[in-house]
Design a protein around this motif. Sequence first.
Motif, PDB file in Angstrom:
ATOM      1  N   HIS A 104       1.311  -1.085  -0.078  1.00  0.00           N
ATOM      2  CA  HIS A 104      -0.121  -0.284  -0.429  1.00  0.00           C
ATOM      3  C   HIS A 104       1.171   1.277  -0.223  1.00  0.00           C
ATOM      4  CE1 HIS A 104      -3.642  -1.456   0.556  1.00  0.00           C
ATOM      5  NE2 HIS A 104      -3.576  -2.449   1.399  1.00  0.00           N
ATOM      6  N   SER A 105       2.181   1.223   1.526  1.00  0.00           N
ATOM      7  CA  SER A 105       2.888   2.876   1.129  1.00  0.00           C
ATOM      8  C   SER A 105       3.716   2.685   0.087  1.00  0.00           C
ATOM      9  CB  SER A 105       2.669   3.142   2.540  1.00  0.00           C
ATOM     10  OG  SER A 105       1.415   2.056   3.187  1.00  0.00           O
ATOM     11  N   GLY A 106       4.305   1.169   0.277  1.00  0.00           N
ATOM     12  CA  GLY A 106       5.729   1.646  -0.843  1.00  0.00           C
ATOM     13  C   GLY A 106       6.584   1.336   0.112  1.00  0.00           C
ATOM     14  N   LEU A 107       8.079   1.304  -0.241  1.00  0.00           N
ATOM     15  CA  LEU A 107       9.140   0.958   0.011  1.00  0.00           C
ATOM     16  C   LEU A 107       9.363   2.033   1.045  1.00  0.00           C
ATOM     17  CD1 LEU A 107      11.310  -0.965   0.283  1.00  0.00           C
ATOM     18  CD2 LEU A 107      12.667   0.397  -1.182  1.00  0.00           C
ATOM     19  N   PRO A 108       9.894   2.085   2.948  1.00  0.00           N
ATOM     20  CA  PRO A 108      10.041   2.945   2.977  1.00  0.00           C
ATOM     21  C   PRO A 108      11.310   3.538   3.077  1.00  0.00           C
ATOM     22  CG  PRO A 108       9.852   0.968   4.577  1.00  0.00           C
ATOM     23  CD  PRO A 108       9.633   0.568   3.614  1.00  0.00           C
ATOM     24  N   LEU A 109      12.070   4.888   3.076  1.00  0.00           N
ATOM     25  CA  LEU A 109      13.068   5.530   2.309  1.00  0.00           C
ATOM     26  C   LEU A 109      14.464   4.492   2.901  1.00  0.00           C
ATOM     27  CD1 LEU A 109      13.985   7.786   0.692  1.00  0.00           C
ATOM     28  CD2 LEU A 109      14.751   9.156   2.934  1.00  0.00           C
ATOM     29  N   CYS A 110      14.958   3.886   1.903  1.00  0.00           N
ATOM     30  CA  CYS A 110      16.501   3.185   2.434  1.00  0.00           C
ATOM     31  C   CYS A 110      17.330   3.166   1.572  1.00  0.00           C
ATOM     32  CB  CYS A 110      15.698   2.013   2.967  1.00  0.00           C
ATOM     33  SG  CYS A 110      15.356   0.939   1.712  1.00  0.00           S
ATOM     34  N   GLU A 111      18.431   2.738   1.426  1.00  0.00           N
ATOM     35  CA  GLU A 111      19.995   2.831   1.268  1.00  0.00           C
ATOM     36  C   GLU A 111      20.312   1.372   0.710  1.00  0.00           C
ATOM     37  OE1 GLU A 111      20.149   6.541   2.529  1.00  0.00           O
ATOM     38  OE2 GLU A 111      20.289   4.572   4.080  1.00  0.00           O
ATOM     39  N   ALA A 112      19.431   0.566   0.674  1.00  0.00           N
ATOM     40  CA  ALA A 112      19.216  -0.992   0.489  1.00  0.00           C
ATOM     41  C   ALA A 112      17.996  -2.306   0.656  1.00  0.00           C
ATOM     42  CB  ALA A 112      20.681  -1.349   1.287  1.00  0.00           C
ATOM     43  N   VAL A 113      18.416  -3.105   0.111  1.00  0.00           N
ATOM     44  CA  VAL A 113      16.705  -4.014   0.311  1.00  0.00           C
ATOM     45  C   VAL A 113      17.496  -5.821  -0.360  1.00  0.00           C
ATOM     46  CG1 VAL A 113      14.999  -4.873  -0.073  1.00  0.00           C
ATOM     47  CG2 VAL A 113      15.473  -2.299  -0.449  1.00  0.00           C
ATOM     48  N   VAL A 114      17.135  -5.694   1.306  1.00  0.00           N
ATOM     49  CA  VAL A 114      17.046  -7.616   1.194  1.00  0.00           C
ATOM     50  C   VAL A 114      15.740  -8.778   1.130  1.00  0.00           C
ATOM     51  CG1 VAL A 114      18.566  -9.232   2.601  1.00  0.00           C
ATOM     52  CG2 VAL A 114      19.546  -6.913   2.474  1.00  0.00           C
ATOM     53  N   ASN A 115      15.858  -9.676   0.457  1.00  0.00           N
ATOM     54  CA  ASN A 115      14.931 -10.896   0.833  1.00  0.00           C
ATOM     55  C   ASN A 115      15.183 -12.027   1.528  1.00  0.00           C
ATOM     56  OD1 ASN A 115      12.400 -11.721   0.500  1.00  0.00           O
ATOM     57  ND2 ASN A 115      11.596 -11.890  -0.531  1.00  0.00           N
ATOM     58  N   LEU A 116      14.924 -12.318   1.991  1.00  0.00           N
ATOM     59  CA  LEU A 116      15.235 -14.191   3.178  1.00  0.00           C
ATOM     60  C   LEU A 116      14.118 -14.550   2.821  1.00  0.00           C
ATOM     61  CD1 LEU A 116      17.844 -12.849   5.378  1.00  0.00           C
ATOM     62  CD2 LEU A 116      18.305 -13.647   3.283  1.00  0.00           C
ATOM     63  N   ALA A 117      12.808 -13.826   2.773  1.00  0.00           N
ATOM     64  CA  ALA A 117      11.540 -14.876   2.863  1.00  0.00           C
ATOM     65  C   ALA A 117      11.272 -15.566   2.240  1.00  0.00           C
ATOM     66  CB  ALA A 117      10.037 -13.853   2.317  1.00  0.00           C
ATOM     67  N   GLY A 118      10.681 -17.297   2.791  1.00  0.00           N
ATOM     68  CA  GLY A 118      10.722 -18.127   1.840  1.00  0.00           C
ATOM     69  C   GLY A 118       9.770 -19.250   3.034  1.00  0.00           C
ATOM     70  N   GLU A 119       9.335 -19.688   3.307  1.00  0.00           N
ATOM     71  CA  GLU A 119       9.139 -21.369   3.633  1.00  0.00           C
ATOM     72  C   GLU A 119       9.740 -22.271   4.082  1.00  0.00           C
ATOM     73  OE1 GLU A 119       6.575 -22.672   6.364  1.00  0.00           O
ATOM     74  OE2 GLU A 119       5.425 -21.520   5.153  1.00  0.00           O
ATOM     75  N   ASN A 120       9.893 -22.220   4.803  1.00  0.00           N
ATOM     76  CA  ASN A 120      11.115 -23.901   4.662  1.00  0.00           C
ATOM     77  C   ASN A 120      10.807 -25.066   4.115  1.00  0.00           C
ATOM     78  OD1 ASN A 120      12.970 -25.940   5.796  1.00  0.00           O
ATOM     79  ND2 ASN A 120      12.183 -26.195   7.710  1.00  0.00           N
ATOM     80  N   VAL A 148       8.433 -16.122  -4.225  1.00  0.00           N
ATOM     81  CA  VAL A 148       8.470 -15.222  -6.028  1.00  0.00           C
ATOM     82  C   VAL A 148       7.537 -14.630  -5.344  1.00  0.00           C
ATOM     83  CG1 VAL A 148       7.743 -15.397  -7.880  1.00  0.00           C
ATOM     84  CG2 VAL A 148       8.852 -17.667  -7.045  1.00  0.00           C
ATOM     85  N   GLU A 149       6.644 -14.259  -4.771  1.00  0.00           N
ATOM     86  CA  GLU A 149       5.529 -13.378  -4.639  1.00  0.00           C
ATOM     87  C   GLU A 149       6.372 -12.380  -3.575  1.00  0.00           C
ATOM     88  OE1 GLU A 149       2.790 -13.627  -6.502  1.00  0.00           O
ATOM     89  OE2 GLU A 149       3.456 -14.871  -6.876  1.00  0.00           O
ATOM     90  N   THR A 150       7.033 -12.719  -2.670  1.00  0.00           N
ATOM     91  CA  THR A 150       8.004 -11.904  -1.438  1.00  0.00           C
ATOM     92  C   THR A 150       8.882 -11.292  -2.620  1.00  0.00           C
ATOM     93  OG1 THR A 150       9.446 -13.332  -1.065  1.00  0.00           O
ATOM     94  CG2 THR A 150       7.125 -12.566   0.615  1.00  0.00           C
ATOM     95  N   THR A 151       9.561 -11.886  -3.438  1.00  0.00           N
ATOM     96  CA  THR A 151      10.925 -10.741  -3.778  1.00  0.00           C
ATOM     97  C   THR A 151       9.838  -9.923  -4.980  1.00  0.00           C
ATOM     98  OG1 THR A 151      11.574 -12.300  -3.528  1.00  0.00           O
ATOM     99  CG2 THR A 151      12.173 -11.259  -5.898  1.00  0.00           C
ATOM    100  N   LYS A 152       8.668 -10.718  -5.912  1.00  0.00           N
ATOM    101  CA  LYS A 152       8.368  -9.786  -6.565  1.00  0.00           C
ATOM    102  C   LYS A 152       7.951  -8.468  -6.079  1.00  0.00           C
ATOM    103  CE  LYS A 152       6.073 -12.563 -10.048  1.00  0.00           C
ATOM    104  NZ  LYS A 152       4.692 -13.081 -10.425  1.00  0.00           N
ATOM    105  N   ALA A 153       7.281  -7.801  -5.160  1.00  0.00           N
ATOM    106  CA  ALA A 153       6.704  -7.210  -4.527  1.00  0.00           C
ATOM    107  C   ALA A 153       7.908  -6.404  -4.206  1.00  0.00           C
ATOM    108  CB  ALA A 153       5.702  -7.867  -2.595  1.00  0.00           C
ATOM    109  N   LEU A 154       8.976  -7.039  -3.074  1.00  0.00           N
ATOM    110  CA  LEU A 154      10.073  -5.817  -3.045  1.00  0.00           C
ATOM    111  C   LEU A 154      10.393  -5.399  -4.196  1.00  0.00           C
ATOM    112  CD1 LEU A 154      11.887  -7.511  -0.209  1.00  0.00           C
ATOM    113  CD2 LEU A 154      11.089  -5.825  -0.093  1.00  0.00           C
ATOM    114  N   ALA A 155      10.683  -6.097  -5.964  1.00  0.00           N
ATOM    115  CA  ALA A 155      11.418  -5.339  -6.681  1.00  0.00           C
ATOM    116  C   ALA A 155       9.893  -4.524  -7.736  1.00  0.00           C
ATOM    117  CB  ALA A 155      11.060  -6.728  -7.519  1.00  0.00           C
ATOM    118  N   LYS A 156       8.779  -4.731  -7.461  1.00  0.00           N
ATOM    119  CA  LYS A 156       8.105  -4.099  -7.214  1.00  0.00           C
ATOM    120  C   LYS A 156       8.128  -2.110  -6.491  1.00  0.00           C
ATOM    121  CE  LYS A 156       3.100  -3.330  -7.939  1.00  0.00           C
ATOM    122  NZ  LYS A 156       1.607  -3.249  -7.421  1.00  0.00           N
ATOM    123  N   ALA A 157       8.274  -2.162  -5.310  1.00  0.00           N
ATOM    124  CA  ALA A 157       8.727  -0.946  -4.506  1.00  0.00           C
ATOM    125  C   ALA A 157      10.010  -0.499  -4.473  1.00  0.00           C
ATOM    126  CB  ALA A 157       8.020  -1.904  -3.259  1.00  0.00           C
TER     127      ALA A 157
END
Length: 300
Positions: A51-67, A88-97
């Motif tokens: 909804h609100s987009g990415l908070p102001l930041c210098e870097a983003v990492v994705n480690l999300a994933g069901e074991n 895949v969906e969490t990665t898409k969400a971060l890439a889109k943001a």
Amino acid sequence: MRGAAMRVVVGGGTGFVGRALTQLLRSRGHQVTHVSRRGGKDRISWEELSHSGLPLCEAVVNLAGENVLNPFRRWNDAFCREVVSSRVETTKALAKAIAAAEQPPRAWVLVTGVGFYRPSPTAEYTEDSAGGDFDFFSRLVSSWEAAALIPGSPTRGVVVRSGVVLGRDGGAISQMLLPFRLGLGGPMGSGLQPFPWIHIQDLAGIVCHALEEESVRGVLNGVAPSSPGTSNGTFAEELAAALGRPALLPVPAWAVRAVFGAERAAMLLEGQRVLPRRTLESGYSFIFPELPAALRDIVA
């Protein structure tokens, strides 16, 4: 970029690897905000992100994933879908943001897996080796990495393909410690299959290195330098030695398949010899390049 404090947004930051990475980043003076199911202190929810987009930041990492190797979950269509969408969906969400951000971050790091490379007792793989299209897991890694691509973005992209992560409070070892402590541990199947591994401090270290070093981009293999020489049998022997126990009882392949299902069992009964060539060339220095010291640290 080292020396400059960064604001880092981490998807899946409360998990096994996320906790280690958060600790390391904070110890180096960086601020960390997690993206997780629920918001809170230093946390936003995935819903807030969309909804609100990415908070102001210098870097983003994705480690999300069901074991994937959760022994309490049956390997069925529903669990398969969860395994895919949690990555895949969490990665898409971060890439889109990132793509939509007015001030895009400078670095975007995704952690995937060496399941990209085809299991083989002899082939050796570097970051430039082909893969990604021969079974469920390799295709998962391909779509996961594709989801991270942001065409035309000024943000520097890095993918870390991780081996089996060894650490104290989670990951593969947490499920093995009890049988090994009881002297009931041993190799899985033939024990001859390669065992690509990395200590959790090194996986967190490689991600941190990728964030801090402006020159790092593209794929890095997240495996220890000695891991191409480690078989599942050697791993069992070394873990038993670190615990002062024998490793006499091999786990037959049929039993592994009975617990995990054939597709997941292949992750344990087959393996890849993976070399961290670009990781070393990028200037990363491993804390635990050798297995005995890595295991002594974990079981101490």
